[in-house]
Design an enzyme around this catalytic site. Structure first.
Site, PDB file in Angstrom:
ATOM      1  N   THR A  32     -52.835 -12.437 -39.597  1.00 50.13           N
ATOM      2  CA  THR A  32     -51.630 -13.257 -39.519  1.00 50.13           C
ATOM      3  C   THR A  32     -50.469 -12.465 -38.920  1.00 50.13           C
ATOM      4  O   THR A  32     -50.411 -11.237 -39.065  1.00 50.13           O
ATOM      5  CB  THR A  32     -51.245 -13.731 -40.935  1.00 50.13           C
ATOM      6  OG1 THR A  32     -49.921 -14.251 -40.903  1.00 50.13           O
ATOM      7  CG2 THR A  32     -51.277 -12.602 -41.958  1.00 50.13           C
ATOM      8  N   ASP A  33     -49.521 -13.188 -38.338  1.00 51.55           N
ATOM      9  CA  ASP A  33     -48.320 -12.510 -37.815  1.00 51.55           C
ATOM     10  C   ASP A  33     -47.449 -11.947 -38.947  1.00 51.55           C
ATOM     11  O   ASP A  33     -46.576 -11.111 -38.702  1.00 51.55           O
ATOM     12  CB  ASP A  33     -47.496 -13.462 -36.928  1.00 51.55           C
ATOM     13  CG  ASP A  33     -46.955 -14.690 -37.651  1.00 51.55           C
ATOM     14  OD1 ASP A  33     -47.306 -14.905 -38.827  1.00 51.55           O
ATOM     15  OD2 ASP A  33     -46.167 -15.432 -37.028  1.00 51.55           O
ATOM     16  N   GLU A  34     -47.703 -12.405 -40.182  1.00 48.25           N
ATOM     17  CA  GLU A  34     -46.852 -11.947 -41.293  1.00 48.25           C
ATOM     18  C   GLU A  34     -47.003 -10.457 -41.578  1.00 48.25           C
ATOM     19  O   GLU A  34     -46.164  -9.874 -42.265  1.00 48.25           O
ATOM     20  CB  GLU A  34     -47.145 -12.746 -42.569  1.00 48.25           C
ATOM     21  CG  GLU A  34     -46.778 -14.192 -42.407  1.00 48.25           C
ATOM     22  CD  GLU A  34     -46.567 -14.959 -43.695  1.00 48.25           C
ATOM     23  OE1 GLU A  34     -46.474 -14.328 -44.770  1.00 48.25           O
ATOM     24  OE2 GLU A  34     -46.483 -16.187 -43.627  1.00 48.25           O
TER      25      GLU A  34
ATOM     26  N   TYR B 253     -48.905 -11.330 -50.349  1.00 47.23           N
ATOM     27  CA  TYR B 253     -49.886 -11.915 -49.415  1.00 47.23           C
ATOM     28  C   TYR B 253     -49.973 -11.090 -48.134  1.00 47.23           C
ATOM     29  O   TYR B 253     -51.060 -10.651 -47.737  1.00 47.23           O
ATOM     30  CB  TYR B 253     -49.508 -13.366 -49.082  1.00 47.23           C
ATOM     31  CG  TYR B 253     -50.189 -13.885 -47.826  1.00 47.23           C
ATOM     32  CD1 TYR B 253     -51.558 -14.136 -47.803  1.00 47.23           C
ATOM     33  CD2 TYR B 253     -49.461 -14.107 -46.649  1.00 47.23           C
ATOM     34  CE1 TYR B 253     -52.189 -14.593 -46.641  1.00 47.23           C
ATOM     35  CE2 TYR B 253     -50.085 -14.565 -45.485  1.00 47.23           C
ATOM     36  CZ  TYR B 253     -51.453 -14.806 -45.488  1.00 47.23           C
ATOM     37  OH  TYR B 253     -52.063 -15.247 -44.341  1.00 47.23           O
TER      38      TYR B 253
ATOM     39  N   LYS C  86     -53.038  -8.766 -46.423  1.00 47.79           N
ATOM     40  CA  LYS C  86     -53.622  -9.001 -45.096  1.00 47.79           C
ATOM     41  C   LYS C  86     -53.489  -7.738 -44.223  1.00 47.79           C
ATOM     42  O   LYS C  86     -54.405  -7.393 -43.477  1.00 47.79           O
ATOM     43  CB  LYS C  86     -52.945 -10.191 -44.415  1.00 47.79           C
ATOM     44  CG  LYS C  86     -53.192 -11.536 -45.073  1.00 47.79           C
ATOM     45  CD  LYS C  86     -54.634 -12.002 -45.034  1.00 47.79           C
ATOM     46  CE  LYS C  86     -55.109 -12.398 -43.658  1.00 47.79           C
ATOM     47  NZ  LYS C  86     -56.494 -12.951 -43.699  1.00 47.79           N
TER      48      LYS C  86
HETATM   49  P1  NAD Z   1     -56.821 -21.832 -46.803  1.00 45.30           P
HETATM   50  O1  NAD Z   1     -56.164 -21.330 -48.032  1.00 45.30           O
HETATM   51  O2  NAD Z   1     -56.632 -23.243 -46.387  1.00 45.30           O
HETATM   52  O3  NAD Z   1     -58.403 -21.591 -46.914  1.00 45.30           O
HETATM   53  C1  NAD Z   1     -58.956 -20.422 -47.422  1.00 45.30           C
HETATM   54  C2  NAD Z   1     -60.440 -20.674 -47.669  1.00 45.30           C
HETATM   55  O4  NAD Z   1     -61.012 -19.456 -48.158  1.00 45.30           O
HETATM   56  C3  NAD Z   1     -60.709 -21.749 -48.729  1.00 45.30           C
HETATM   57  O5  NAD Z   1     -61.728 -22.617 -48.291  1.00 45.30           O
HETATM   58  C4  NAD Z   1     -61.159 -20.950 -49.942  1.00 45.30           C
HETATM   59  O6  NAD Z   1     -62.038 -21.655 -50.788  1.00 45.30           O
HETATM   60  C5  NAD Z   1     -61.842 -19.759 -49.283  1.00 45.30           C
HETATM   61  N1  NAD Z   1     -61.879 -18.571 -50.145  1.00 45.30           N
HETATM   62  C6  NAD Z   1     -60.852 -18.040 -50.869  1.00 45.30           C
HETATM   63  N2  NAD Z   1     -61.287 -16.976 -51.557  1.00 45.30           N
HETATM   64  C7  NAD Z   1     -62.599 -16.819 -51.242  1.00 45.30           C
HETATM   65  C8  NAD Z   1     -63.592 -15.872 -51.631  1.00 45.30           C
HETATM   66  N3  NAD Z   1     -63.319 -14.884 -52.491  1.00 45.30           N
HETATM   67  N4  NAD Z   1     -64.833 -15.995 -51.112  1.00 45.30           N
HETATM   68  C9  NAD Z   1     -65.140 -17.015 -50.253  1.00 45.30           C
HETATM   69  N5  NAD Z   1     -64.235 -17.941 -49.870  1.00 45.30           N
HETATM   70  C10 NAD Z   1     -62.987 -17.831 -50.352  1.00 45.30           C
HETATM   71  O7  NAD Z   1     -56.376 -20.825 -45.650  1.00 45.30           O
HETATM   72  P2  NAD Z   1     -56.107 -21.118 -44.102  1.00 45.30           P
HETATM   73  O8  NAD Z   1     -54.713 -21.550 -43.940  1.00 45.30           O
HETATM   74  O9  NAD Z   1     -57.213 -21.911 -43.560  1.00 45.30           O
HETATM   75  O10 NAD Z   1     -56.196 -19.621 -43.546  1.00 45.30           O
HETATM   76  C11 NAD Z   1     -57.444 -19.080 -43.103  1.00 45.30           C
HETATM   77  C12 NAD Z   1     -57.223 -17.663 -42.634  1.00 45.30           C
HETATM   78  O11 NAD Z   1     -56.264 -17.649 -41.573  1.00 45.30           O
HETATM   79  C13 NAD Z   1     -56.650 -16.741 -43.707  1.00 45.30           C
HETATM   80  O12 NAD Z   1     -57.270 -15.497 -43.588  1.00 45.30           O
HETATM   81  C14 NAD Z   1     -55.161 -16.661 -43.378  1.00 45.30           C
HETATM   82  O13 NAD Z   1     -54.645 -15.421 -43.802  1.00 45.30           O
HETATM   83  C15 NAD Z   1     -55.183 -16.779 -41.877  1.00 45.30           C
HETATM   84  N6  NAD Z   1     -53.997 -17.364 -41.249  1.00 45.30           N
HETATM   85  C16 NAD Z   1     -53.483 -18.564 -41.683  1.00 45.30           C
HETATM   86  C17 NAD Z   1     -52.389 -19.134 -41.011  1.00 45.30           C
HETATM   87  C18 NAD Z   1     -51.801 -20.457 -41.436  1.00 45.30           C
HETATM   88  O14 NAD Z   1     -50.759 -20.857 -40.887  1.00 45.30           O
HETATM   89  N7  NAD Z   1     -52.408 -21.198 -42.351  1.00 45.30           N
HETATM   90  C19 NAD Z   1     -51.832 -18.472 -39.910  1.00 45.30           C
HETATM   91  C20 NAD Z   1     -52.368 -17.238 -39.504  1.00 45.30           C
HETATM   92  C21 NAD Z   1     -53.465 -16.725 -40.161  1.00 45.30           C
HETATM   93  O1  DAU Z   2     -47.213 -17.016 -40.168  1.00 51.28           O
HETATM   94  C1  DAU Z   2     -48.520 -17.259 -40.590  1.00 51.28           C
HETATM   95  C2  DAU Z   2     -48.522 -17.613 -42.057  1.00 51.28           C
HETATM   96  O2  DAU Z   2     -47.962 -18.910 -42.159  1.00 51.28           O
HETATM   97  C3  DAU Z   2     -49.915 -17.572 -42.677  1.00 51.28           C
HETATM   98  O3  DAU Z   2     -50.383 -16.256 -42.662  1.00 51.28           O
HETATM   99  C4  DAU Z   2     -49.883 -18.094 -44.114  1.00 51.28           C
HETATM  100  O4  DAU Z   2     -51.199 -18.162 -44.620  1.00 51.28           O
HETATM  101  C5  DAU Z   2     -49.268 -19.476 -44.116  1.00 51.28           C
HETATM  102  O5  DAU Z   2     -49.159 -19.949 -45.436  1.00 51.28           O
HETATM  103  C6  DAU Z   2     -47.893 -19.457 -43.451  1.00 51.28           C
HETATM  104  O6  DAU Z   2     -46.930 -18.740 -44.262  1.00 51.28           O
HETATM  105  P1  DAU Z   2     -45.419 -19.271 -44.465  1.00 51.28           P
HETATM  106  O7  DAU Z   2     -44.903 -18.688 -45.703  1.00 51.28           O
HETATM  107  O8  DAU Z   2     -44.638 -19.102 -43.220  1.00 51.28           O
HETATM  108  O9  DAU Z   2     -45.740 -20.854 -44.617  1.00 51.28           O
HETATM  109  P2  DAU Z   2     -45.236 -21.958 -45.650  1.00 51.28           P
HETATM  110  O10 DAU Z   2     -45.763 -23.266 -45.136  1.00 51.28           O
HETATM  111  O11 DAU Z   2     -45.506 -21.604 -47.051  1.00 51.28           O
HETATM  112  O12 DAU Z   2     -43.664 -21.935 -45.425  1.00 51.28           O
HETATM  113  C7  DAU Z   2     -43.103 -22.155 -44.139  1.00 51.28           C
HETATM  114  C8  DAU Z   2     -41.602 -22.031 -44.273  1.00 51.28           C
HETATM  115  O13 DAU Z   2     -41.102 -23.146 -45.046  1.00 51.28           O
HETATM  116  C9  DAU Z   2     -41.132 -20.785 -45.008  1.00 51.28           C
HETATM  117  O14 DAU Z   2     -39.935 -20.330 -44.421  1.00 51.28           O
HETATM  118  C10 DAU Z   2     -40.867 -21.274 -46.431  1.00 51.28           C
HETATM  119  C11 DAU Z   2     -40.417 -22.701 -46.222  1.00 51.28           C
HETATM  120  N1  DAU Z   2     -40.750 -23.651 -47.306  1.00 51.28           N
HETATM  121  C12 DAU Z   2     -42.054 -23.724 -47.708  1.00 51.28           C
HETATM  122  C13 DAU Z   2     -42.427 -24.583 -48.720  1.00 51.28           C
HETATM  123  C14 DAU Z   2     -43.850 -24.643 -49.183  1.00 51.28           C
HETATM  124  C15 DAU Z   2     -39.776 -24.469 -47.846  1.00 51.28           C
HETATM  125  O15 DAU Z   2     -38.593 -24.421 -47.456  1.00 51.28           O
HETATM  126  N2  DAU Z   2     -40.135 -25.328 -48.851  1.00 51.28           N
HETATM  127  C16 DAU Z   2     -41.422 -25.421 -49.321  1.00 51.28           C
HETATM  128  O16 DAU Z   2     -41.681 -26.211 -50.260  1.00 51.28           O
END
Ligand code: NAD
Ligand code: DAU
Length: 336
Positions: free
Chosen positions: A126-128, A151, A155
């Site tokens: 992730t970019d985080e 988190y 990562k």
């Molecule tokens: P998500 O939380 O929707 O899904 C995570 C999945 O992993 C779920 O299906 C969960 O059951 C499974 N999981 C959790 N723990 C596990 C374990 N111990 N063994 C096997 N499976 C397990 O997450 P997402 O948003 O789909 O993110 C997927 C990946 O992409 C993550 O690694 C996250 O860090 C990365 N990522 C997410 C975003 C975003 O915006 N959502 C952006 C950049 C990177």
């Molecule tokens: O940048 C990539 C990341 O983006 C991934 O690695 C993470 O898995 C994914 O969860 C996401 O992280 P963020 O913290 O950026 O996403 P989130 O949707 O939780 O929040 C987006 C922005 O909105 C953040 O600035 C917090 C704000 N927010 C979020 C929630 C859930 C609110 O203001 N209110 C809310 O209820």
């Protein structure tokens, strides 16, 4: 045929990846290992469940014996590790499971992959991991890691571990670091689905702090296309940033959703800020664009419309979450 272990394939990005890639490739045999935590949902994969090149296995990436059994049984030579605890707010409430899954789980996968001499190991990051930006600049692959939340630090640890396996053992590791995704099947703990669902239910939309934090948004299909390009053509030992250069303030996203749904801005409620809240993320994706020829294929306007419409049309998918056993995972409010 490539036997590919996809972990976390029942989550948001992983399920979109599997549904997409099985349409594109008939030389991929996908073995989806997922623990089915609250964030995993087997229903996301309805489209793929009868595909002969797809198999689901329920299990934990941290269970080394079981992981070894899977590598052996399915002759795994390729790994794409999506599995993670992914929600920043939950990591602030309690970090242990984040380090267990994201760090120790990744370690089990890397050690097993090393033993079985895999040909590609793609770590989805992730970019985080880069931390937070001021008003100027973007994250490039050489930006120093500076994670701020439990988190993102979990990562970043996994990234460093994966790269150390490349340097020490010559393992064919690759890493992608993407910005914020949106699209179908995203669990409504994250900003966009949470706001859509609250608005549809005429509930308050909780905006953290001043609502001016910036995220760089990408449609999940564009992310997944980039992932596959890196998986197929990326240079081992390298990191690839992925982003669609669409920076938005949170409050802009919230207002856009309300407007699309014809709901009043009076639903907006400013609430206590997320502790340690990163101010701004922005991705420089020059490397993947120049070296691998990737570019996003959806505009933000068309993809956010598709996404909002999907949540309108798939009420049964999210209603089960917000009124069922996972209700508690739906929205986090920090105490004032
Ligand atoms: P998500 O939380 O929707 O899904 C995570 C999945 O992993 C779920 O299906 C969960 O059951 C499974 N999981 C959790 N723990 C596990 C374990 N111990 N063994 C096997 N499976 C397990 O997450 P997402 O948003 O789909 O993110 C997927 C990946 O992409 C993550 O690694 C996250 O860090 C990365 N990522 C997410 C975003 C975003 O915006 N959502 C952006 C950049 C990177
Ligand atoms: O940048 C990539 C990341 O983006 C991934 O690695 C993470 O898995 C994914 O969860 C996401 O992280 P963020 O913290 O950026 O996403 P989130 O949707 O939780 O929040 C987006 C922005 O909105 C953040 O600035 C917090 C704000 N927010 C979020 C929630 C859930 C609110 O203001 N209110 C809310 O209820």
């Amino acid at each position: 045929m490539k036997n590919i272990l996809v972990t976390g394939g029942a989550g948001f990005i992983g399920s979109n990846y599997i549904n997409h890639i099985l349409d594109e490739r008939d030389d991929y045999n996908i073995i989806n290992l997922d623990k089915l935590t609250y964030a995993g949902n087997i229903e996301n994969l309805k489209k793929s469940e009868s595909n002969k090149n797809y198999q689901f296995i329920k299990g934990d990436i941290g269970n080394s014996e079981f992981v070894r059994f899977i590598f052996e049984k399915y002759k795994i030579k390729h790994v794409i590790n999506f599995a993670a605890e992914s929600h920043v707010d939950r990591s602030i409430l309690g970090s242990e499971i984040f380090f267990r899954t994201n760090v120790l789980g990744t370690n089990v996968l890397l050690e097993t992959a090393r033993r079985f001499e895999v040909e590609r190991f793609l770590q989805i990051s992730t970019d985080e991991v880069y931390g937070s930006l001021g008003e100027e600049g973007k994250f490039s692959e050489i930006t120093p890691l500076s994670p701020n939340s439990p988190y993102s630090s979990s990562k970043a640890s996994a990234d460093m571990m994966a790269l150390s396996f490349y340097h020490t053992y010559g393992m064919p590791v690759l890493i992608t670091r993407c910005s914020n995704n949106y699209g179908t099947f995203q669990f409504p703990e994250k900003l966009i689905p949470l706001m859509i669902i609250n608005a549809l239910n005429d509930k308050k939309l909780p905006v953290y702090g001043d609502g001016l934090n910036v995220r760089d948004w990408i449609y999940v299909i564009d992310h997944n296309k980039a992932i596959n390009l890196v998986f197929e053509k990326g240079n081992i030992g390298e990191v690839y940033n992925i982003g669609a250069s669409r920076e938005m303030k949170n409050i802009e996203i919230v207002k856009l959703i309300l407007k699309h749904l014809g709901k009043s801005e009076e639903l907006i409620q400013y609430v206590k800020d997320r502790p340690g809240h990163d101010r701004r993320y922005a991705i420089d994706s020059t490397k993947i664009q120049t070296n691998l020829g990737w570019k996003p294929s959806f505009t933000f306007e068309e993809a956010i419309t598709k996404t909002i419409d999907w949540y309108i049309e798939n009420k049964q998918w999210w209603e089960r979450i917000i009124s069922g056993e996972y209700r508690q995972y739906y929205s986090i409010q920090y105490k004032s």
